[in-house]
Write a protein that holds these residues in place. Structure first.
Motif, PDB file in Angstrom:
ATOM      1  N   TRP A 161       0.825  -1.198   0.000  1.00  0.00           N
ATOM      2  CA  TRP A 161       0.000   0.000   0.000  1.00  0.00           C
ATOM      3  C   TRP A 161       0.862   1.253   0.000  1.00  0.00           C
ATOM      4  CZ3 TRP A 161      -3.040   0.010   5.327  1.00  0.00           C
ATOM      5  CH2 TRP A 161      -2.142   0.103   6.377  1.00  0.00           C
ATOM      6  N   LYS A 195      -5.936  -4.686  -5.712  1.00  0.00           N
ATOM      7  CA  LYS A 195      -5.367  -3.336  -5.667  1.00  0.00           C
ATOM      8  C   LYS A 195      -3.845  -3.367  -5.677  1.00  0.00           C
ATOM      9  CE  LYS A 195      -6.449   0.183  -3.321  1.00  0.00           C
ATOM     10  NZ  LYS A 195      -6.537   0.917  -2.040  1.00  0.00           N
ATOM     11  N   LYS A 236      -3.962   3.819  -6.859  1.00  0.00           N
ATOM     12  CA  LYS A 236      -4.493   3.506  -5.530  1.00  0.00           C
ATOM     13  C   LYS A 236      -5.045   4.761  -4.874  1.00  0.00           C
ATOM     14  CE  LYS A 236      -1.193  -0.269  -4.883  1.00  0.00           C
ATOM     15  NZ  LYS A 236       0.099  -0.651  -4.284  1.00  0.00           N
ATOM     16  N   CYS A 287      -6.677   7.568   2.072  1.00  0.00           N
ATOM     17  CA  CYS A 287      -5.980   6.367   1.611  1.00  0.00           C
ATOM     18  C   CYS A 287      -5.967   5.325   2.724  1.00  0.00           C
ATOM     19  CB  CYS A 287      -4.558   6.713   1.185  1.00  0.00           C
ATOM     20  SG  CYS A 287      -4.473   7.793  -0.266  1.00  0.00           S
TER      21      CYS A 287
END
Length: 365
Positions: free
Chosen positions: A83, A160, A168, A291
């Motif tokens: 991420w 993702k 993202k 996020c």
């Protein structure tokens, strides 16, 4: 194995369990030919060991690789992108995937460093990493766990990791659910092995593992996630991207349609959480287009403050997310709230930084 089948197996020898699961599913029959380029996509959201409840156990991926090689498949790669806020390379090292790559001769492709191309995904244009689109067969290996914004994350949201960081961020600015559903059409999942060993039912970044010692196999990612909702006690309607993906033709969202078969039984029944820590602290937050990493680090910090009896002193909501860019307010987390009277810099700040910042704010108040 039929499209609506879900296989489950229990135990603690995760590599052998995986191989038994794939043997029962006759995975080799589903792969086009021996020359097929096969991608294995774990969840390495952050550099945390699998026992923490956030990342895919390396033994499961080892079992997949051994099974494939024993059946004559050699054109294998692992691929993932962590991420925003963490480096994939660090997660690969911490989680032991560098050792897997060296031991088995299977390259690990860092999607944070890959090129990407925009594709039409059922009416929505999405940027997808090029290596993901060059696969002949994709094996998704998500962790069954909770998520601070979407309640659950499993097969669908794990894709993702195959889009660039800039995409993202854009997913969150568009509300997450719609883009995740359209991505289900843009990236085809051919087979799913769910790591349900000890996923955290609250936070996608781990910290509160729920030991289940279970693996599952499925071929329909939408049905897989609908079944996970059922297991975790959520109506499918509370996770909108599941039904949205079904409407786009990516699978079925009726968990009752699943034909579930257990290959064995657990030695003892697992104790599932009666409450969700995230639900106990999220009322303190006003989140707009944040996020996952930023919001994901905030929630554990709030839980820590709650346990210390400090959170009850909070008399204003904590703002977080891209929706606060250029706006003013009292208390904000992250770079997007830089115009707030009190804000913590970082994109994202760590959970420790957030905890210390909020603790100082509350003590001063």
């Amino acid at each position: 194995m039929e499209q609506n089948d879900i296989l489950m197996i229990y135990g603690t020898n995760y590599k052998e369990m995986t191989k038994q699961l794939l043997t029962e599913a006759k995975l080799w029959e589903r792969i086009p030919d021996k020359q097929s380029r096969i991608g294995i996509k774990p969840n390495l959201v952050s550099p945390t060991e699998a026992s923490w409840g956030a990342t895919t156990h390396p033994e499961v991926v080892e079992g997949i690789i051994e099974y494939l090689k024993e059946n004559g498949f050699e054109n294998l790669v692992m691929l993932e992108g962590s991420w925003v806020g963490d480096r994939t390379a660090e997660a690969v090292q911490v989680c032991g995937y560098d050792r897997i790559s060296e031991t088995y001769g299977v390259p690990f492709l860092d999607m944070q460093k890959d090129t990407a191309t925009v594709h039409d995904c059922a009416g929505m244009e999405l940027s997808i990493c090029d290596q993901a689109k060059q696969l002949d067969f994709l094996i998704n290996v998500p962790v069954m766990k909770g998520h601070c914004q979407t309640k659950i994350t499993c097969a669908l949201k794990n894709m993702k990791g195959l889009i660039p960081n800039r995409e993202k961020r854009r997913f969150h600015s568009q509300g997450l659910h719609g883009p995740i559903a359209h991505l289900a059409v843009g990236i085809r999942q051919d087979f799913i092995v769910v790591d349900n060993i000890c996923g955290d039912w609250d936070f996608e970044d781990g910290g509160n593992p729920v030991v289940m010692n279970r693996l599952m196999a499925a071929t329909d990612p939408v049905l897989c996630d609908a079944w996970v909702c059922h297991l975790m006690g959520y109506p499918v309607e509370e996770v909108p991207y599941i039904s949205m993906a079904a409407a786009l033709g990516a699978g079925t969202d009726d968990w009752r349609a699943a034909r579930v078969r257990e290959l064995n039984r657990p030695e003892r029944e697992a104790q599932t959480p009666r409450t969700r820590k995230i639900l106990e602290v999220q009322d303190a937050v006003e989140e707009v287009e944040s996020c996952s990493a930023c919001y994901g680090y905030l929630i554990p910090a709030l839980d820590r403050l709650k346990r210390e009896g400090l959170l009850k002193k909070l008399n204003t909501r904590i703002c977080i997310g891209q929706g606060f860019r250029g706006k003013t307010g009292e208390l904000g987390i992250g770079q997007c709230t830089s115009h707030f009277r009190c804000h913590l810099k970082g994109c994202p700040p760590t959970d420790t930084e957030i905890y210390e910042f909020l603790k100082n704010y509350l003590e001063e108040a």
